[in-house]
Scaffold this motif. Sequence first.
Motif, PDB file in Angstrom:
ATOM      1  N   ILE A  92       0.846  -1.194   0.000  1.00  0.00           N
ATOM      2  CA  ILE A  92       0.000   0.000   0.000  1.00  0.00           C
ATOM      3  C   ILE A  92       0.882   1.245   0.000  1.00  0.00           C
ATOM      4  O   ILE A  92       1.834   1.338   0.776  1.00  0.00           O
ATOM      5  CB  ILE A  92      -0.944   0.017   1.217  1.00  0.00           C
ATOM      6  N   ILE A  93       0.537   2.191  -0.869  1.00  0.00           N
ATOM      7  CA  ILE A  93       1.164   3.521  -0.896  1.00  0.00           C
ATOM      8  C   ILE A  93       0.089   4.501  -0.471  1.00  0.00           C
ATOM      9  O   ILE A  93      -1.020   4.497  -1.021  1.00  0.00           O
ATOM     10  CB  ILE A  93       1.667   3.861  -2.312  1.00  0.00           C
ATOM     11  N   VAL A  94       0.393   5.356   0.502  1.00  0.00           N
ATOM     12  CA  VAL A  94      -0.645   6.236   1.034  1.00  0.00           C
ATOM     13  C   VAL A  94      -0.069   7.595   1.398  1.00  0.00           C
ATOM     14  O   VAL A  94       1.113   7.716   1.739  1.00  0.00           O
ATOM     15  CB  VAL A  94      -1.330   5.576   2.267  1.00  0.00           C
ATOM     16  N   THR A  95      -0.896   8.618   1.303  1.00  0.00           N
ATOM     17  CA  THR A  95      -0.525   9.959   1.751  1.00  0.00           C
ATOM     18  C   THR A  95      -1.093  10.192   3.141  1.00  0.00           C
ATOM     19  O   THR A  95      -2.110   9.618   3.518  1.00  0.00           O
ATOM     20  CB  THR A  95      -1.078  11.035   0.789  1.00  0.00           C
ATOM     21  N   LEU A  96      -0.433  11.060   3.899  1.00  0.00           N
ATOM     22  CA  LEU A  96      -0.848  11.340   5.274  1.00  0.00           C
ATOM     23  C   LEU A  96      -1.155  12.820   5.452  1.00  0.00           C
ATOM     24  O   LEU A  96      -0.648  13.468   6.373  1.00  0.00           O
ATOM     25  CB  LEU A  96       0.253  10.899   6.256  1.00  0.00           C
ATOM     26  N   ALA A  97      -1.991  13.355   4.568  1.00  0.00           N
ATOM     27  CA  ALA A  97      -2.354  14.774   4.666  1.00  0.00           C
ATOM     28  C   ALA A  97      -3.113  15.049   5.955  1.00  0.00           C
ATOM     29  O   ALA A  97      -2.953  16.100   6.573  1.00  0.00           O
ATOM     30  CB  ALA A  97      -3.197  15.174   3.458  1.00  0.00           C
ATOM     31  N   LYS A  98      -3.963  14.101   6.360  1.00  0.00           N
ATOM     32  CA  LYS A  98      -4.704  14.194   7.622  1.00  0.00           C
ATOM     33  C   LYS A  98      -4.385  12.920   8.411  1.00  0.00           C
ATOM     34  O   LYS A  98      -5.156  11.958   8.434  1.00  0.00           O
ATOM     35  CB  LYS A  98      -6.190  14.367   7.344  1.00  0.00           C
ATOM     36  N   PRO A  99      -3.219  12.918   9.030  1.00  0.00           N
ATOM     37  CA  PRO A  99      -2.626  11.680   9.546  1.00  0.00           C
ATOM     38  C   PRO A  99      -3.447  10.908  10.563  1.00  0.00           C
ATOM     39  O   PRO A  99      -3.479   9.679  10.525  1.00  0.00           O
ATOM     40  CB  PRO A  99      -1.292  12.147  10.128  1.00  0.00           C
ATOM     41  N   GLU A 100      -4.101  11.603  11.471  1.00  0.00           N
ATOM     42  CA  GLU A 100      -4.814  10.888  12.530  1.00  0.00           C
ATOM     43  C   GLU A 100      -5.892   9.968  11.975  1.00  0.00           C
ATOM     44  O   GLU A 100      -6.206   8.927  12.557  1.00  0.00           O
ATOM     45  CB  GLU A 100      -5.416  11.879  13.535  1.00  0.00           C
ATOM     46  N   ALA A 101      -6.462  10.336  10.833  1.00  0.00           N
ATOM     47  CA  ALA A 101      -7.499   9.511  10.217  1.00  0.00           C
ATOM     48  C   ALA A 101      -6.931   8.217   9.652  1.00  0.00           C
ATOM     49  O   ALA A 101      -7.665   7.250   9.417  1.00  0.00           O
ATOM     50  CB  ALA A 101      -8.192  10.293   9.107  1.00  0.00           C
ATOM     51  N   MET A 102      -5.613   8.168   9.431  1.00  0.00           N
ATOM     52  CA  MET A 102      -4.967   7.003   8.827  1.00  0.00           C
ATOM     53  C   MET A 102      -4.371   6.044   9.860  1.00  0.00           C
ATOM     54  O   MET A 102      -4.061   4.899   9.543  1.00  0.00           O
ATOM     55  CB  MET A 102      -3.844   7.460   7.889  1.00  0.00           C
ATOM     56  N   LYS A 103      -4.217   6.500  11.083  1.00  0.00           N
ATOM     57  CA  LYS A 103      -3.457   5.733  12.076  1.00  0.00           C
ATOM     58  C   LYS A 103      -4.051   4.334  12.318  1.00  0.00           C
ATOM     59  O   LYS A 103      -3.343   3.320  12.257  1.00  0.00           O
ATOM     60  CB  LYS A 103      -3.390   6.517  13.381  1.00  0.00           C
ATOM     61  N   THR A 104      -5.332   4.268  12.574  1.00  0.00           N
ATOM     62  CA  THR A 104      -5.957   2.982  12.901  1.00  0.00           C
ATOM     63  C   THR A 104      -5.928   2.021  11.726  1.00  0.00           C
ATOM     64  O   THR A 104      -5.563   0.846  11.868  1.00  0.00           O
ATOM     65  CB  THR A 104      -7.418   3.195  13.359  1.00  0.00           C
ATOM     66  N   VAL A 105      -6.277   2.518  10.545  1.00  0.00           N
ATOM     67  CA  VAL A 105      -6.354   1.627   9.391  1.00  0.00           C
ATOM     68  C   VAL A 105      -4.970   1.153   8.946  1.00  0.00           C
ATOM     69  O   VAL A 105      -4.804   0.018   8.491  1.00  0.00           O
ATOM     70  CB  VAL A 105      -7.124   2.298   8.226  1.00  0.00           C
ATOM     71  N   LEU A 106      -3.949   1.982   9.120  1.00  0.00           N
ATOM     72  CA  LEU A 106      -2.596   1.527   8.786  1.00  0.00           C
ATOM     73  C   LEU A 106      -2.096   0.511   9.802  1.00  0.00           C
ATOM     74  O   LEU A 106      -1.283  -0.358   9.471  1.00  0.00           O
ATOM     75  CB  LEU A 106      -1.643   2.720   8.692  1.00  0.00           C
ATOM     76  N   GLY A 107      -2.599   0.594  11.019  1.00  0.00           N
ATOM     77  CA  GLY A 107      -2.310  -0.452  12.002  1.00  0.00           C
ATOM     78  C   GLY A 107      -2.894  -1.789  11.558  1.00  0.00           C
ATOM     79  O   GLY A 107      -2.282  -2.842  11.747  1.00  0.00           O
ATOM     80  N   LYS A 108      -4.059  -1.726  10.918  1.00  0.00           N
ATOM     81  CA  LYS A 108      -4.686  -2.943  10.393  1.00  0.00           C
ATOM     82  C   LYS A 108      -3.875  -3.514   9.229  1.00  0.00           C
ATOM     83  O   LYS A 108      -3.767  -4.737   9.084  1.00  0.00           O
ATOM     84  CB  LYS A 108      -6.116  -2.644   9.956  1.00  0.00           C
ATOM     85  N   ALA A 109      -3.304  -2.625   8.415  1.00  0.00           N
ATOM     86  CA  ALA A 109      -2.451  -3.089   7.316  1.00  0.00           C
ATOM     87  C   ALA A 109      -1.227  -3.805   7.876  1.00  0.00           C
ATOM     88  O   ALA A 109      -0.823  -4.867   7.374  1.00  0.00           O
ATOM     89  CB  ALA A 109      -2.023  -1.905   6.446  1.00  0.00           C
ATOM     90  N   GLU A 110      -0.650  -3.233   8.925  1.00  0.00           N
ATOM     91  CA  GLU A 110       0.520  -3.861   9.558  1.00  0.00           C
ATOM     92  C   GLU A 110       0.151  -5.228  10.134  1.00  0.00           C
ATOM     93  O   GLU A 110       0.897  -6.201   9.977  1.00  0.00           O
ATOM     94  CB  GLU A 110       1.062  -2.944  10.653  1.00  0.00           C
ATOM     95  N   ASP A 111      -1.025  -5.318  10.786  1.00  0.00           N
ATOM     96  CA  ASP A 111      -1.476  -6.591  11.350  1.00  0.00           C
ATOM     97  C   ASP A 111      -1.686  -7.640  10.262  1.00  0.00           C
ATOM     98  O   ASP A 111      -1.488  -8.840  10.493  1.00  0.00           O
ATOM     99  CB  ASP A 111      -2.783  -6.397  12.117  1.00  0.00           C
TER     100      ASP A 111
END
Length: 340
Positions: free
Chosen positions: A116-135
Amino acid sequence: MRSPTTRSPVRGAARTAAALVAVIVLAAGCSGSGGKDDEDESDDGGGGGKGVNTPRLKIAMITHSGEGDTFWDIVQSGAKQAARKDNVEFLYSNDKEAKGQAELVQSAIDKKVDGIIVTLAKPEAMKTVLGKAEDAGIPVVTINSGGEFSAEFGALSHIGQDESVAGEAVGEELDKRGKKKALCVIHEQGNVSLEQRCAGVKKTFDGSVENLNVDGTNAPGTESSVSAKLQATKDIDSVVTLGAPIAAYSVKAKEDAGSKAEVDTFDLNAEVVKRLKAKEVGFAVDQQPYLQGYLAIDELWLYKTNANVLGGGKPVLTGPAIVTGKDVPKLEKYTARGTR
Protein backbone atom coordinates in the motif's frame (compact mmCIF):
# COMPACT_ATOMS: atom_id res chain seq x y z
CA MET A 1 16.81 24.95 -11.40
CA ARG A 2 18.40 25.04 -7.98
CA SER A 3 17.96 23.45 -4.62
CA PRO A 4 17.51 25.73 -1.60
CA THR A 5 20.41 26.42 0.72
CA THR A 6 20.57 23.88 3.54
CA ARG A 7 21.21 25.40 6.96
CA SER A 8 21.75 22.28 9.06
CA PRO A 9 24.77 19.96 8.47
CA VAL A 10 22.75 16.99 9.73
CA ARG A 11 19.86 17.78 7.44
CA GLY A 12 22.32 18.31 4.60
CA ALA A 13 23.84 14.88 5.19
CA ALA A 14 20.41 13.27 5.22
CA ARG A 15 19.46 15.04 2.03
CA THR A 16 22.70 13.92 0.34
CA ALA A 17 22.15 10.34 1.44
CA ALA A 18 18.58 10.39 0.19
CA ALA A 19 19.67 11.81 -3.13
CA LEU A 20 22.27 9.05 -3.48
CA VAL A 21 19.63 6.45 -2.76
CA ALA A 22 17.40 7.90 -5.46
CA VAL A 23 20.27 7.90 -7.95
CA ILE A 24 21.15 4.29 -7.13
CA VAL A 25 17.56 3.17 -7.53
CA LEU A 26 17.13 5.01 -10.80
CA ALA A 27 20.40 3.55 -12.06
CA ALA A 28 19.12 0.09 -11.16
CA GLY A 29 16.00 0.88 -13.15
CA CYS A 30 18.21 1.33 -16.22
CA SER A 31 19.50 -2.26 -16.07
CA GLY A 32 18.52 -5.15 -18.30
CA SER A 33 15.37 -5.71 -16.24
CA GLY A 34 13.53 -2.76 -17.81
CA GLY A 35 14.11 0.95 -17.15
CA LYS A 36 16.46 2.10 -19.91
CA ASP A 37 14.99 -0.31 -22.47
CA ASP A 38 11.55 0.98 -21.58
CA GLU A 39 12.47 4.62 -22.03
CA ASP A 40 14.31 3.95 -25.28
CA GLU A 41 11.19 2.31 -26.70
CA SER A 42 8.73 4.93 -25.45
CA ASP A 43 9.53 8.64 -25.31
CA ASP A 44 6.37 9.51 -23.39
CA GLY A 45 7.58 8.14 -20.07
CA GLY A 46 4.90 5.48 -20.20
CA GLY A 47 7.14 2.45 -20.43
CA GLY A 48 7.00 -0.65 -22.58
CA GLY A 49 9.61 -3.22 -23.53
CA LYS A 50 10.76 -5.98 -21.22
CA GLY A 51 9.86 -6.32 -17.55
CA VAL A 52 11.20 -8.34 -14.65
CA ASN A 53 10.40 -12.02 -14.23
CA THR A 54 9.47 -11.77 -10.54
CA PRO A 55 6.00 -12.88 -9.38
CA ARG A 56 3.09 -10.57 -10.21
CA LEU A 57 2.33 -8.13 -7.37
CA LYS A 58 -0.73 -6.01 -6.66
CA ILE A 59 0.00 -2.58 -5.16
CA ALA A 60 -2.61 0.03 -4.20
CA MET A 61 -2.03 3.78 -3.99
CA ILE A 62 -4.59 5.79 -2.02
CA THR A 63 -4.25 9.59 -1.90
CA HIS A 64 -6.08 12.59 -0.49
CA SER A 65 -6.40 14.20 -3.93
CA GLY A 66 -9.45 16.23 -4.83
CA GLU A 67 -10.88 16.30 -8.34
CA GLY A 68 -8.89 18.09 -11.03
CA ASP A 69 -5.52 18.18 -9.25
CA THR A 70 -3.01 17.48 -12.03
CA PHE A 71 -0.24 16.88 -9.49
CA TRP A 72 -1.57 13.37 -8.92
CA ASP A 73 -1.62 12.62 -12.63
CA ILE A 74 2.17 13.06 -12.56
CA VAL A 75 2.53 10.88 -9.45
CA GLN A 76 0.49 8.17 -11.18
CA SER A 77 2.60 8.50 -14.33
CA GLY A 78 5.71 7.61 -12.32
CA ALA A 79 3.95 4.78 -10.51
CA LYS A 80 2.63 3.28 -13.75
CA GLN A 81 6.09 3.40 -15.34
CA ALA A 82 7.62 1.54 -12.41
CA ALA A 83 4.68 -0.88 -12.30
CA ARG A 84 5.22 -1.88 -15.93
CA LYS A 85 8.89 -2.50 -15.23
CA ASP A 86 8.29 -4.39 -11.99
CA ASN A 87 5.40 -6.66 -13.11
CA VAL A 88 2.97 -4.89 -10.77
CA GLU A 89 -0.78 -4.45 -11.05
CA PHE A 90 -1.25 -0.82 -9.99
CA LEU A 91 -4.52 0.21 -8.32
CA TYR A 92 -5.22 3.90 -7.73
CA SER A 93 -7.98 5.53 -5.69
CA ASN A 94 -8.46 8.85 -3.94
CA ASP A 95 -10.76 10.77 -1.64
CA LYS A 96 -10.21 14.30 -0.36
CA GLU A 97 -12.17 13.49 2.80
CA ALA A 98 -10.09 11.79 5.49
CA LYS A 99 -12.80 9.26 6.36
CA GLY A 100 -13.23 8.30 2.73
CA GLN A 101 -9.48 7.88 2.25
CA ALA A 102 -9.31 5.59 5.30
CA GLU A 103 -12.17 3.50 3.91
CA LEU A 104 -10.27 3.11 0.62
CA VAL A 105 -7.22 1.88 2.53
CA GLN A 106 -9.43 -0.66 4.30
CA SER A 107 -10.76 -1.77 0.93
CA ALA A 108 -7.19 -2.36 -0.28
CA ILE A 109 -6.49 -4.43 2.84
CA ASP A 110 -9.62 -6.48 2.18
CA LYS A 111 -8.38 -7.15 -1.38
CA LYS A 112 -5.19 -8.59 0.16
CA VAL A 113 -2.91 -6.37 -1.91
CA ASP A 114 0.84 -6.93 -1.71
CA GLY A 115 1.63 -3.35 -0.75
CA ILE A 116 0.00 0.00 0.00
CA ILE A 117 1.16 3.52 -0.90
CA VAL A 118 -0.64 6.24 1.03
CA THR A 119 -0.53 9.96 1.75
CA LEU A 120 -0.85 11.34 5.27
CA ALA A 121 -2.35 14.77 4.67
CA LYS A 122 -4.70 14.19 7.62
CA PRO A 123 -2.63 11.68 9.55
CA GLU A 124 -4.81 10.89 12.53
CA ALA A 125 -7.50 9.51 10.22
CA MET A 126 -4.97 7.00 8.83
CA LYS A 127 -3.46 5.73 12.08
CA THR A 128 -5.96 2.98 12.90
CA VAL A 129 -6.35 1.63 9.39
CA LEU A 130 -2.60 1.53 8.79
CA GLY A 131 -2.31 -0.45 12.00
CA LYS A 132 -4.69 -2.94 10.39
CA ALA A 133 -2.45 -3.09 7.32
CA GLU A 134 0.52 -3.86 9.56
CA ASP A 135 -1.48 -6.59 11.35
CA ALA A 136 -2.32 -8.07 7.95
CA GLY A 137 1.37 -8.14 6.99
CA ILE A 138 0.94 -5.63 4.18
CA PRO A 139 3.96 -3.30 3.81
CA VAL A 140 3.20 0.41 3.54
CA VAL A 141 5.13 3.29 1.99
CA THR A 142 3.96 6.86 2.59
CA ILE A 143 4.46 9.59 0.02
CA ASN A 144 4.08 13.34 -0.35
CA SER A 145 2.56 14.42 2.97
CA GLY A 146 2.79 13.70 6.68
CA GLY A 147 6.32 12.31 6.56
CA GLU A 148 6.90 12.89 10.26
CA PHE A 149 4.14 10.36 11.04
CA SER A 150 5.37 7.68 8.62
CA ALA A 151 7.56 5.60 10.95
CA GLU A 152 5.12 5.96 13.85
CA PHE A 153 2.36 4.49 11.69
CA GLY A 154 4.51 1.50 10.72
CA ALA A 155 5.52 2.49 7.16
CA LEU A 156 8.78 1.28 5.64
CA SER A 157 9.74 4.86 4.76
CA HIS A 158 8.46 8.17 3.40
CA ILE A 159 9.13 9.53 -0.09
CA GLY A 160 8.67 13.24 -0.72
CA GLN A 161 10.03 16.63 0.22
CA ASP A 162 10.46 18.17 3.65
CA GLU A 163 7.55 20.62 3.56
CA SER A 164 9.01 22.96 6.16
CA VAL A 165 12.29 23.19 4.24
CA ALA A 166 10.35 23.82 1.03
CA GLY A 167 8.43 26.66 2.67
CA GLU A 168 11.64 28.14 4.04
CA ALA A 169 13.11 28.06 0.53
CA VAL A 170 10.14 30.08 -0.73
CA GLY A 171 10.57 32.65 2.03
CA GLU A 172 14.23 33.07 1.12
CA GLU A 173 13.36 33.43 -2.58
CA LEU A 174 10.76 36.10 -1.80
CA ASP A 175 13.42 38.01 0.16
CA LYS A 176 15.77 37.84 -2.83
CA ARG A 177 13.02 39.29 -4.98
CA GLY A 178 12.44 42.17 -2.58
CA LYS A 179 8.88 41.20 -1.64
CA LYS A 180 7.30 42.63 1.49
CA LYS A 181 3.84 41.10 1.91
CA ALA A 182 2.77 37.61 0.85
CA LEU A 183 -0.59 35.86 0.68
CA CYS A 184 -0.26 32.10 1.22
CA VAL A 185 -3.25 30.32 -0.34
CA ILE A 186 -4.16 27.03 1.39
CA HIS A 187 -6.38 25.05 -0.97
CA GLU A 188 -7.27 22.22 1.44
CA GLN A 189 -7.99 23.23 5.01
CA GLY A 190 -6.56 20.85 7.61
CA ASN A 191 -3.87 19.40 5.32
CA VAL A 192 -0.80 19.32 7.56
CA SER A 193 1.67 19.55 4.67
CA LEU A 194 0.09 22.71 3.27
CA GLU A 195 0.11 24.32 6.69
CA GLN A 196 3.79 23.40 7.08
CA ARG A 197 4.59 25.09 3.77
CA CYS A 198 3.03 28.39 4.83
CA ALA A 199 4.70 28.14 8.25
CA GLY A 200 8.04 27.61 6.51
CA VAL A 201 7.49 30.72 4.39
CA LYS A 202 6.76 32.75 7.52
CA LYS A 203 9.90 31.44 9.21
CA THR A 204 12.39 32.79 6.67
CA PHE A 205 10.52 35.62 4.94
CA ASP A 206 11.51 39.04 6.25
CA GLY A 207 8.12 40.44 5.22
CA SER A 208 4.65 39.50 6.48
CA VAL A 209 2.60 36.47 5.49
CA GLU A 210 -1.16 36.05 5.69
CA ASN A 211 -2.87 32.71 5.06
CA LEU A 212 -6.05 32.40 3.01
CA ASN A 213 -8.09 29.19 3.07
CA VAL A 214 -9.98 28.30 -0.12
CA ASP A 215 -11.64 25.23 -1.61
CA GLY A 216 -9.17 24.24 -4.31
CA THR A 217 -11.72 21.99 -6.04
CA ASN A 218 -13.93 25.03 -6.70
CA ALA A 219 -12.12 27.12 -9.35
CA PRO A 220 -14.59 30.05 -9.50
CA GLY A 221 -14.76 30.22 -5.71
CA THR A 222 -10.96 30.17 -5.40
CA GLU A 223 -10.55 32.91 -8.01
CA SER A 224 -13.19 35.02 -6.30
CA SER A 225 -11.63 34.64 -2.83
CA VAL A 226 -8.11 35.50 -4.00
CA SER A 227 -9.37 38.42 -6.09
CA ALA A 228 -11.38 39.84 -3.18
CA LYS A 229 -8.36 39.61 -0.89
CA LEU A 230 -6.12 41.38 -3.41
CA GLN A 231 -8.68 44.14 -3.85
CA ALA A 232 -9.04 44.58 -0.07
CA THR A 233 -5.30 44.47 0.67
CA LYS A 234 -3.53 46.51 -2.00
CA ASP A 235 -0.02 46.11 -0.60
CA ILE A 236 0.15 42.33 -1.15
CA ASP A 237 3.04 41.93 -3.60
CA SER A 238 3.26 38.13 -3.72
CA VAL A 239 0.63 35.40 -3.93
CA VAL A 240 2.08 32.03 -2.92
CA THR A 241 -0.05 29.11 -4.06
CA LEU A 242 0.52 25.58 -2.78
CA GLY A 243 -0.47 23.65 -5.90
CA ALA A 244 -0.08 24.14 -9.64
CA PRO A 245 -3.81 24.44 -10.50
CA ILE A 246 -4.24 27.15 -7.84
CA ALA A 247 -1.51 29.19 -9.55
CA ALA A 248 -3.63 29.41 -12.71
CA TYR A 249 -6.68 30.49 -10.69
CA SER A 250 -4.59 33.11 -8.89
CA VAL A 251 -3.20 34.57 -12.12
CA LYS A 252 -6.81 35.12 -13.24
CA ALA A 253 -7.73 36.53 -9.81
CA LYS A 254 -4.80 38.95 -9.95
CA GLU A 255 -5.94 40.22 -13.34
CA ASP A 256 -9.52 40.64 -12.12
CA ALA A 257 -8.32 42.57 -9.07
CA GLY A 258 -5.96 44.81 -11.07
CA SER A 259 -3.16 43.74 -8.73
CA LYS A 260 0.55 43.85 -9.52
CA ALA A 261 1.37 41.04 -7.09
CA GLU A 262 3.69 38.29 -8.34
CA VAL A 263 2.17 34.81 -8.38
CA ASP A 264 4.57 32.09 -7.21
CA THR A 265 3.70 28.47 -6.63
CA PHE A 266 4.58 25.09 -5.24
CA ASP A 267 4.56 22.24 -7.75
CA LEU A 268 5.09 22.03 -11.46
CA ASN A 269 3.03 21.02 -14.49
CA ALA A 270 2.78 21.98 -18.17
CA GLU A 271 0.53 24.95 -17.37
CA VAL A 272 2.95 26.35 -14.78
CA VAL A 273 5.89 25.99 -17.19
CA LYS A 274 3.89 27.86 -19.82
CA ARG A 275 3.16 30.63 -17.33
CA LEU A 276 6.81 30.77 -16.22
CA LYS A 277 7.72 31.27 -19.86
CA ALA A 278 5.12 34.05 -20.21
CA LYS A 279 6.33 35.61 -16.92
CA GLU A 280 2.87 35.21 -15.40
CA VAL A 281 4.42 33.10 -12.62
CA GLY A 282 7.66 34.17 -10.94
CA PHE A 283 8.97 30.81 -9.73
CA ALA A 284 7.82 27.32 -8.81
CA VAL A 285 8.93 24.76 -6.22
CA ASP A 286 9.43 21.33 -7.76
CA GLN A 287 9.12 18.26 -5.50
CA GLN A 288 9.30 15.82 -8.44
CA PRO A 289 5.98 14.00 -8.06
CA TYR A 290 6.94 11.53 -10.81
CA LEU A 291 9.72 10.28 -8.55
CA GLN A 292 7.34 9.91 -5.62
CA GLY A 293 5.16 7.49 -7.56
CA TYR A 294 8.04 5.70 -9.27
CA LEU A 295 10.16 5.17 -6.16
CA ALA A 296 7.19 4.08 -4.03
CA ILE A 297 6.37 1.24 -6.42
CA ASP A 298 10.05 0.37 -6.72
CA GLU A 299 10.52 0.30 -2.96
CA LEU A 300 7.61 -2.08 -2.39
CA TRP A 301 8.82 -4.31 -5.24
CA LEU A 302 12.35 -4.33 -3.79
CA TYR A 303 11.01 -5.06 -0.32
CA LYS A 304 8.79 -7.91 -1.49
CA THR A 305 11.42 -9.50 -3.73
CA ASN A 306 14.66 -8.71 -1.88
CA ALA A 307 13.79 -7.32 1.62
CA ASN A 308 15.30 -3.92 0.70
CA VAL A 309 14.24 -0.65 2.37
CA LEU A 310 15.15 2.64 0.71
CA GLY A 311 16.96 5.20 2.83
CA GLY A 312 17.40 2.81 5.73
CA GLY A 313 13.90 3.71 6.86
CA LYS A 314 14.66 7.44 6.78
CA PRO A 315 12.79 9.84 4.45
CA VAL A 316 13.85 9.77 0.80
CA LEU A 317 13.78 13.39 -0.37
CA THR A 318 12.58 14.24 -3.87
CA GLY A 319 12.75 18.02 -3.46
CA PRO A 320 12.52 20.91 -3.15
CA ALA A 321 14.13 22.77 -6.05
CA ILE A 322 13.36 26.32 -7.20
CA VAL A 323 12.37 26.51 -10.88
CA THR A 324 12.32 29.82 -12.80
CA GLY A 325 11.79 30.94 -16.36
CA LYS A 326 15.38 30.11 -17.30
CA ASP A 327 14.65 26.41 -16.63
CA VAL A 328 11.75 26.29 -19.10
CA PRO A 329 13.71 25.06 -22.18
CA LYS A 330 14.88 21.87 -20.46
CA LEU A 331 11.54 21.16 -18.76
CA GLU A 332 8.96 21.76 -21.51
CA LYS A 333 9.41 18.34 -23.09
CA TYR A 334 8.92 16.51 -19.81
CA THR A 335 5.97 18.55 -18.54
CA ALA A 336 4.27 18.12 -21.92
CA ARG A 337 4.38 14.34 -21.52
CA GLY A 338 3.26 14.48 -17.90
CA THR A 339 6.42 13.30 -16.17
CA ARG A 340 7.54 16.62 -14.56
